[in-house]
Design an enzyme around this catalytic site. Structure first.
Site, PDB file in Angstrom:
ATOM      1  N   LYS A  10     -17.780  67.453  43.444  1.00  0.00           N
ATOM      2  CA  LYS A  10     -19.179  67.044  43.637  1.00  0.00           C
ATOM      3  C   LYS A  10     -19.254  65.637  44.262  1.00  0.00           C
ATOM      4  CE  LYS A  10     -20.847  69.912  39.796  1.00  0.00           C
ATOM      5  NZ  LYS A  10     -21.691  69.982  38.579  1.00  0.00           N
ATOM      6  N   TYR A  50     -27.762  76.471  43.503  1.00  0.00           N
ATOM      7  CA  TYR A  50     -28.011  76.462  42.049  1.00  0.00           C
ATOM      8  C   TYR A  50     -29.245  77.288  41.674  1.00  0.00           C
ATOM      9  CZ  TYR A  50     -24.516  73.076  40.278  1.00  0.00           C
ATOM     10  OH  TYR A  50     -23.360  72.454  39.851  1.00  0.00           O
ATOM     11  N   ASN A 113     -20.633  65.314  36.862  1.00  0.00           N
ATOM     12  CA  ASN A 113     -19.445  65.748  36.130  1.00  0.00           C
ATOM     13  C   ASN A 113     -18.301  66.220  37.047  1.00  0.00           C
ATOM     14  OD1 ASN A 113     -20.649  68.117  36.885  1.00  0.00           O
ATOM     15  ND2 ASN A 113     -20.980  68.895  34.830  1.00  0.00           N
ATOM     16  N   HIS A 116     -17.408  71.554  40.066  1.00  0.00           N
ATOM     17  CA  HIS A 116     -18.105  72.814  39.777  1.00  0.00           C
ATOM     18  C   HIS A 116     -17.104  73.952  39.806  1.00  0.00           C
ATOM     19  CE1 HIS A 116     -20.696  76.341  40.204  1.00  0.00           C
ATOM     20  NE2 HIS A 116     -19.873  76.705  41.169  1.00  0.00           N
ATOM     21  N   GLU A 127     -21.325  82.681  45.432  1.00  0.00           N
ATOM     22  CA  GLU A 127     -21.078  81.279  45.805  1.00  0.00           C
ATOM     23  C   GLU A 127     -20.076  81.169  46.959  1.00  0.00           C
ATOM     24  OE1 GLU A 127     -19.982  79.406  42.104  1.00  0.00           O
ATOM     25  OE2 GLU A 127     -21.995  79.634  41.285  1.00  0.00           O
TER      26      GLU A 127
END
Ligand code: ATP
Ligand code: MG
Length: 140
Positions: A10, A50, A113, A116, A127
């Protein structure tokens, strides 16, 4: 059984110089990188990625974050890779993640975080197709 999953480093991970450390953990675990590229998503592209979280309280914020800078997107291929890579990432909230996981060691925030990973075969297929064409996938 051989599976594929989508992995993303990310924007916080890229900005903080964590591309190398994350990829090194994937390779140590024996997860093959079948495709890889760096992209910066628009807000709409992050929303589409998302979309399973549409309507949740963190949806606007996480899609702002995911479109805030470059990400490294990868297709990983290995036996049971979906579960193995989720285990390597650790829990969404780094405070609850197990010792030695990527999020426990590197994440600073429940939203920021670092990584993914797809959570099911169905979502992995969606995805991977969202970011990669069959032409971009390494053979063998
Ligand atoms: P990811 O889908 O990114 O691999 P995950 O499957 O562990 O993470 P999800 O529940 O799918 O977690 O949430 C997607 C992402 O949205 C999280 O990784 C995090 O960046 C953000 N997020 C999830 N829950 C929260 C929350 N309570 N507050 C802020 N951000 C959140
Ligand atoms: Mg998820």
């Amino acid at each position: 059984m051989k599976e594929r999953t989508l992995s993303i480093i990310k924007p916080d991970g890229v900005l903080r110089g964590l591309i190398g450390p994350v990829i090194s953990r994937l390779e140590k675990e024996g997860l093959k990188i079948a495709a890889m590229k760096m992209i910066t998503m628009t807000k709409d592209q992050a929303r589409g990625f998302y979309k399973v979280h549409e309507g949740k309280p963190f949806y606007e914020s996480v899609t702002d974050f995911m479109s805030s800078g470059p990400c490294v997107v990868m297709v990983l291929e290995a036996d049971d890779v979906i579960g193995r890579y989720r285990k390597l990432m650790g829990a969404t909230n780094f405070k609850e993640a197990e010792e030695g996981t990527i999020r426990r060691d590197f994440a600073t925030d429940i939203e920021k975080n670092v990584v993914h990973g797809s959570d099911s075969r169905e979502n992995a297929e969606y995805e991977i197709g969202y970011f990669f064409s069959a032409l971009e996938m390494a053979e063998g």
